[in-house]
Scaffold this motif. Structure first.
Motif, PDB file in Angstrom:
ATOM      1  N   LEU A 212      55.432  29.432  42.016  1.00 29.15           N
ATOM      2  CA  LEU A 212      55.709  29.687  43.330  1.00 29.15           C
ATOM      3  C   LEU A 212      54.202  29.812  44.024  1.00 29.15           C
ATOM      4  N   LEU A 213      53.184  30.254  43.574  1.00 34.14           N
ATOM      5  CA  LEU A 213      52.016  30.540  44.301  1.00 34.14           C
ATOM      6  C   LEU A 213      51.390  29.375  44.371  1.00 34.14           C
ATOM      7  N   ARG A 214      51.307  28.456  43.473  1.00 28.12           N
ATOM      8  CA  ARG A 214      50.832  27.465  43.498  1.00 28.12           C
ATOM      9  C   ARG A 214      51.188  26.268  44.571  1.00 28.12           C
ATOM     10  N   GLU A 215      52.810  26.471  44.535  1.00 29.66           N
ATOM     11  CA  GLU A 215      53.343  25.748  45.615  1.00 29.66           C
ATOM     12  C   GLU A 215      53.125  26.074  47.100  1.00 29.66           C
ATOM     13  N   ASP A 216      53.056  27.570  47.103  1.00 30.79           N
ATOM     14  CA  ASP A 216      52.547  28.068  48.653  1.00 30.79           C
ATOM     15  C   ASP A 216      51.713  28.983  48.101  1.00 30.79           C
ATOM     16  N   PRO A 217      50.375  28.774  48.365  1.00 27.18           N
ATOM     17  CA  PRO A 217      49.237  29.889  48.054  1.00 27.18           C
ATOM     18  C   PRO A 217      49.347  30.936  49.258  1.00 27.18           C
ATOM     19  N   TRP A 218      49.952  30.748  50.230  1.00 27.57           N
ATOM     20  CA  TRP A 218      49.914  31.644  51.251  1.00 27.57           C
ATOM     21  C   TRP A 218      50.767  32.931  50.844  1.00 27.57           C
ATOM     22  N   GLN A 219      51.582  32.724  49.875  1.00 23.33           N
ATOM     23  CA  GLN A 219      52.387  33.748  49.455  1.00 23.33           C
ATOM     24  C   GLN A 219      51.600  34.949  48.818  1.00 23.33           C
ATOM     25  N   LEU A 220      50.445  34.689  48.620  1.00 18.43           N
ATOM     26  CA  LEU A 220      49.566  35.905  48.448  1.00 18.43           C
ATOM     27  C   LEU A 220      49.550  36.972  49.181  1.00 18.43           C
ATOM     28  N   LEU A 221      49.814  36.633  50.560  1.00 18.81           N
ATOM     29  CA  LEU A 221      50.028  37.534  51.552  1.00 18.81           C
ATOM     30  C   LEU A 221      51.049  38.693  51.346  1.00 18.81           C
ATOM     31  N   ARG A 222      51.937  38.408  50.324  1.00 19.57           N
ATOM     32  CA  ARG A 222      52.943  39.466  50.194  1.00 19.57           C
ATOM     33  C   ARG A 222      52.261  40.619  49.324  1.00 19.57           C
ATOM     34  N   VAL A 223      51.047  40.353  48.837  1.00 18.83           N
ATOM     35  CA  VAL A 223      50.618  41.682  48.113  1.00 18.83           C
ATOM     36  C   VAL A 223      50.071  42.443  49.207  1.00 18.83           C
ATOM     37  N   THR A 224      50.311  43.721  48.924  1.00 19.54           N
ATOM     38  CA  THR A 224      49.514  44.793  49.909  1.00 19.54           C
ATOM     39  C   THR A 224      48.031  44.696  49.985  1.00 19.54           C
ATOM     40  N   GLY A 225      47.214  44.709  51.204  1.00 19.73           N
ATOM     41  CA  GLY A 225      46.162  44.869  51.334  1.00 19.73           C
ATOM     42  C   GLY A 225      45.333  43.330  51.571  1.00 19.73           C
ATOM     43  N   VAL A 226      46.040  42.190  51.124  1.00 18.96           N
ATOM     44  CA  VAL A 226      45.485  40.779  51.182  1.00 18.96           C
ATOM     45  C   VAL A 226      45.542  40.408  52.923  1.00 18.96           C
ATOM     46  N   ARG A 227      44.384  39.901  53.398  1.00 18.01           N
ATOM     47  CA  ARG A 227      44.456  39.563  54.646  1.00 18.01           C
ATOM     48  C   ARG A 227      44.494  38.004  54.689  1.00 18.01           C
ATOM     49  N   PRO A 228      45.044  37.469  56.169  1.00 15.86           N
ATOM     50  CA  PRO A 228      45.354  36.137  56.175  1.00 15.86           C
ATOM     51  C   PRO A 228      43.895  35.027  55.786  1.00 15.86           C
ATOM     52  N   ASP A 229      42.887  35.596  56.383  1.00 14.32           N
ATOM     53  CA  ASP A 229      41.690  34.919  56.187  1.00 14.32           C
ATOM     54  C   ASP A 229      41.443  34.952  54.252  1.00 14.32           C
ATOM     55  N   GLN A 230      41.707  35.962  53.743  1.00 12.58           N
ATOM     56  CA  GLN A 230      41.439  35.957  52.276  1.00 12.58           C
ATOM     57  C   GLN A 230      42.623  34.769  51.526  1.00 12.58           C
ATOM     58  N   ALA A 231      43.916  34.782  52.137  1.00 11.12           N
ATOM     59  CA  ALA A 231      44.939  33.998  51.718  1.00 11.12           C
ATOM     60  C   ALA A 231      44.372  32.362  51.938  1.00 11.12           C
ATOM     61  N   ASP A 232      43.787  32.398  53.199  1.00 14.28           N
ATOM     62  CA  ASP A 232      43.245  31.138  53.601  1.00 14.28           C
ATOM     63  C   ASP A 232      42.225  30.622  52.629  1.00 14.28           C
ATOM     64  N   GLY A 233      41.131  31.385  51.964  1.00 10.42           N
ATOM     65  CA  GLY A 233      40.352  30.770  51.249  1.00 10.42           C
ATOM     66  C   GLY A 233      40.755  30.374  49.858  1.00 10.42           C
ATOM     67  N   PHE A 234      41.791  31.346  49.372  1.00 10.55           N
ATOM     68  CA  PHE A 234      42.441  30.895  48.081  1.00 10.55           C
ATOM     69  C   PHE A 234      43.423  29.685  48.225  1.00 10.55           C
ATOM     70  N   ALA A 235      43.891  29.373  49.400  1.00 10.00           N
ATOM     71  CA  ALA A 235      44.635  28.275  49.606  1.00 10.00           C
ATOM     72  C   ALA A 235      43.852  26.845  49.802  1.00 10.00           C
ATOM     73  N   ARG A 236      42.542  26.934  50.464  1.00 10.13           N
ATOM     74  CA  ARG A 236      41.383  26.178  50.489  1.00 10.13           C
ATOM     75  C   ARG A 236      41.103  25.675  48.903  1.00 10.13           C
ATOM     76  N   ALA A 237      40.909  26.775  48.013  1.00  8.25           N
ATOM     77  CA  ALA A 237      40.442  26.277  46.776  1.00  8.25           C
ATOM     78  C   ALA A 237      41.510  25.731  45.972  1.00  8.25           C
ATOM     79  N   LEU A 238      42.725  25.900  46.317  1.00 10.07           N
ATOM     80  CA  LEU A 238      44.015  25.103  45.558  1.00 10.07           C
ATOM     81  C   LEU A 238      44.341  23.734  46.200  1.00 10.07           C
ATOM     82  N   LEU A 239      44.444  23.740  47.239  1.00 12.27           N
ATOM     83  CA  LEU A 239      44.996  22.722  48.030  1.00 12.27           C
ATOM     84  C   LEU A 239      43.971  21.515  48.675  1.00 12.27           C
ATOM     85  N   GLY A 240      42.813  21.988  48.554  1.00 12.17           N
ATOM     86  CA  GLY A 240      41.532  21.148  49.088  1.00 12.17           C
ATOM     87  C   GLY A 240      41.923  20.577  50.572  1.00 12.17           C
ATOM     88  N   ALA A 241      41.877  19.207  50.770  1.00  9.98           N
ATOM     89  CA  ALA A 241      41.855  18.639  51.883  1.00  9.98           C
ATOM     90  C   ALA A 241      43.205  18.940  52.630  1.00  9.98           C
TER      91      ALA A 241
END
Length: 754
Positions: A212-241
């Motif tokens: 689920l996390l690979r298909e939608d990296p922004w699901q990381l925001l469901r973890v307490t304390g994670v911010r959108p900019d941090q989830a964006d960085g994680f998504a860029r690393a997995l999804l690239g362009a």
């Protein structure tokens, strides 16, 4: 008030302290005119600041793509708590499991309501028999003459007493599978996120979390304390362009995250304009489409509530009734609807059984308690307001009801509340030897209270809930759902204190809705402290004569001096001049972070009062602690020792073991607390610290709560000058966005109509 000499000076604000920062919840509240954040001690935003949150978030959470950052949470997070003894399951686990079961039941009820209803399915009794008879005749199964013949009376068997089924301990929460955690850990490493988040991600997303996390990296925001900019960085690393701000997955996830932040700030829903504005601030190109996507996926619910529920329907079909559009998370929407249903059920299902016993209970008490007892005898739901001295009235009602043969029980927010019911022994036991007082958490988990009846409801005629302003919407919904039809519920508390750490403002909403009697106590709190606190509640910081040094003001210039003077007061001045030992004195400050926050104060107090290396995760035997078994609930205690099982505590005389992996999240040093942590307790002496950088975080409810925690003596370490009287006079609690008043007025008549 008296002042210690030689310390008058202009206070200075501390650079970089908590009061000068903002949380994500604060930013969201700034966007919405109707939104609200509590003072610094009730905010629990995203990672990256040290302000005091609604006691529940994690203390330290690493952000995706950027290393570990401090979270803004308060004391402890959700999850299992400590255990009592080796073989006994923890109260926190039982409470959380009970909440999960109750939420599942609420969801099933909602699904049943949404389904098709068969004609006649809601009928019962004679109406249902008549419908069945008509259908039998129409189908030819029975002749008309036999259908309406009177049945032969059956012999009535002797009634057997129904056994009382006490609830069994709820099953412990199932930990994520090791394979799932390992797969998530590998994916987090691939995306540049800290591996330490793996257990939380696996718990939040469940089985197949890595997929689920690979298909939608922004699901990381469901973890307490994670911010959108941090989830964006994680998504860029997995999804690239493929990663971009216009990604639909990002819009939905940020919408859900904003609604969670609003809940941390106390709202159960947000107005649509506030939500879309907050999405635009976080670089979501089409905020309205993002909200609609979240609604379509079931991540959020939308409501159209009339602005004036009492207004008549427009006569012209083309004329639209003014509404406000609200968006909220399903869990809080269901809880609010369930709470309104349950309260309306209590109001409308008043039992006339045992009238003589209720009359006897009302006749056995006098004064304010008699007025309260008379209201309870004739109504299923009653509110009771008053200060600390007014607690004697529900206590007298409890004793009178039990003496009259009624099944009555009182529940407090914390175990310390037993001591503050003057009509009962300190251990909370009534004359019949049965426990008459417990905690709300213990009552719901089955660890305390009378148990359940054959239908699973609490076996009670009367439930009195003290500290009612601390009930959030989910806890209140579970409590009300557990009461049987015909039971009486009394919600008692001081409306001037800080609201609940969790979402909602149940007690204030009920007072505003006027759907039941509200008995205001006329019993004032005594002495100089009572006079001071009463004035604060009315918006006035009065000069009070304190001949016995009940109130002392200590001016300070800066945060460093505030810490020094606080330690001096707790360790030397108060024990010597007032006779209250250090272990019976509490320190209260606006936030966790900053040069005079709880962390700095606790470090200084530990060094003076119980120095040690902190060999047990920063703790030593004898340390005072604040333990949070569940979000929003703080229990003071003391460290006993530690071993392979975890950290051993003594909380209100009860042994508690906190597993090693939970210590960092659930336990803090507790010489110094925030006002939200201290709101349900009282101490012989209190030292309230007001550093210069805390001026913006002060409000009338905060000052009222902090000052009213003292029983005999109050010292105020004062560095905010005129900001204190200004806060008392002008800084009112900002409204939280909730739907409960509207839901109540549509289901139960107001007291004026009744």
């Amino acid at each position: 008030m008296s002042t210690e000499p030689g310390l008058g000076a202009t206070p200075e604000a501390d650079e970089g302290t908590t009061a000068g920062r903002t949380t994500e919840a604060d930013a969201l509240a700034t966007t919405a005119a109707a939104s609200d954040t509590q003072p610094a001690d009730s905010r629990a935003g995203a990672a990256g600041n040290g302000s005091d949150g609604a006691e529940g978030g994690k203390r330290d959470t690493a952000g995706a793509g950027g290393g570990a950052e401090a979270s803004a949470g308060g004391e402890g997070g959700a999850g299992d708590g400590g255990s009592v003894g080796a073989a006994r399951q923890s109260e926190a686990e039982a409470e959380l499991a009970a909440q999960r079961v109750e939420r599942e039941r609420i969801e099933r009820r909602k699904a049943e309501k949404a389904g098709p209803v068969e004609a006649g399915a809601k009928l019962s009794g004679k109406a249902a028999d008549l419908l069945a008879a008509i259908r039998a005749v129409e189908s030819g199964e029975q002749p008309t003459a036999t259908v309406f013949a009177a049945p032969e009376p059956a012999p009535r068997p002797a009634a057997a007493p129904e056994p009382v089924h006490r609830p069994q301990p709820a099953p412990a929460a199932v930990a994520p599978a090791t394979e799932t955690v390992a797969a998530v850990r590998a994916l987090l490493t691939e995306g540049g996120a800290p591996e330490s988040l793996a257990p939380q991600v696996a718990a939040a997303l469940g089985e197949g979390a890595d997929i689920l996390l690979r298909e939608d990296p922004w699901q990381l925001l469901r973890v307490t304390g994670v911010r959108p900019d941090q989830a964006d960085g994680f998504a860029r690393a997995l999804l690239g362009a493929e990663c971009g701000p216009d990604d639909e997955r990002r819009g939905r996830a940020v919408t859900g995250w904003l609604l969670e932040q609003a809940a941390l700030a106390g709202h159960t829903a947000l107005e649509m304009p506030a939500l879309t504005a907050a999405l635009a601030q976080r670089a979501v190109p089409d905020p309205e489409a993002a909200v609609q996507g979240a609604i379509a996926e079931g991540d959020a619910l939308v409501f159209q509530d009339p602005l004036d529920p009492g207004a008549p329907e427009p006569e012209d079909d083309e004329e639209e009734r003014p509404v406000r559009v609200l968006v909220g998370l399903e869990r809080y929407a269901l809880a609010e609807e369930s709470l309104a249903d349950g309260l309306a059920r209590l109001v409308n299902s008043l039992s006339k059984d045992a009238e003589e016993r209720w009359e006897a209970a009302a006749a056995a008490v006098t004064g304010g308690a008699a007025e309260l007892a008379a209201a309870v005898a004739g109504h299923g739901l009653v509110l009771h307001t008053g200060g600390e001295a007014a607690r004697a009235e529900p206590a007298a009602l409890l004793s009178a009801a039990r003496s009259a043969g009624l099944r009555a029980f009182a529940a407090t927010h914390t175990p310390e509340g037993h001591r503050r019911l003057p009509a009962l022994p300190a251990d909370g036991e009534a004359a019949d030897g049965e426990a008459a007082v417990g905690t709300v958490a213990g009552l719901l988990s089955g660890a305390e209270g009378p148990g359940r009846d054959a239908e699973g409801a609490l076996d009670l005629d009367l439930l009195i809930v003290l500290d009612a302003p601390q009930l959030d919407v989910e806890g209140a919904a579970i409590l009300v759902e557990a009461l049987p039809d015909g039971a009486r519920l009394v919600l008692s508390g001081d409306p001037a204190v800080l609201w609940s750490a969790g979402p909602g403002r149940v007690f204030a909403d009920l007072l505003a809705a006027r759907v039941c009697p509200a008995i205001a106590s006329r019993t004032p709190d005594p002495g100089p402290l009572g006079e001071l606190v009463s004035g604060i509640g009315a918006g006035e910081l009065n000069q009070v004569e304190a001949p016995g040094k009940e109130i002392v003001i200590v001016p300070v210039r800066d945060a460093g001096e505030a810490v020094h003077r606080t330690v001096q007061l707790v360790a030397d001045s108060v024990p010597r001049a007032i006779g209250v030992p250090a272990e019976q004195t509490v320190v209260i400050t606006p936030g966790h972070g900053g040069a005079a926050g709880t962390r700095a104060l606790n470090a200084a107090l530990k060094e003076r009062l119980n120095p040690g290396p902190g060999r047990f995760g920063g703790f030593d035997p004898g340390d005072r602690i604040a333990y949070s078994p569940t979000p929003g609930r703080t229990v003071p205690g003391q460290v006993v020792n530690a071993d392979a099982d975890g950290l051993h505590l003594s909380c209100a005389g009860t042994p508690v073991v906190v597993p090693k992996e939970r210590v960092e999240q659930a336990v803090r040093h507790g010489w110094a607390l925030t006002a939200h942590q201290a709101v349900a307790g009282r101490w012989p002496a209190a030292v309230v610290v007001l550093p210069g950088d805390a001026a913006q975080s002060l409000s009338r409810p905060w000052v009222y709560t902090a000052f009213s925690r003292a029983e005999r003596h109050l010292s105020v370490v004062h560095g905010v000058e005129q900001a204190l009287p200004k806060a008392v006079a002008e800084a009112l609690p900002k409204p939280r966005t909730t739907r409960l008043p509207l839901l109540l007025t549509t289901q139960a008549p107001t007291t004026a109509e009744a």
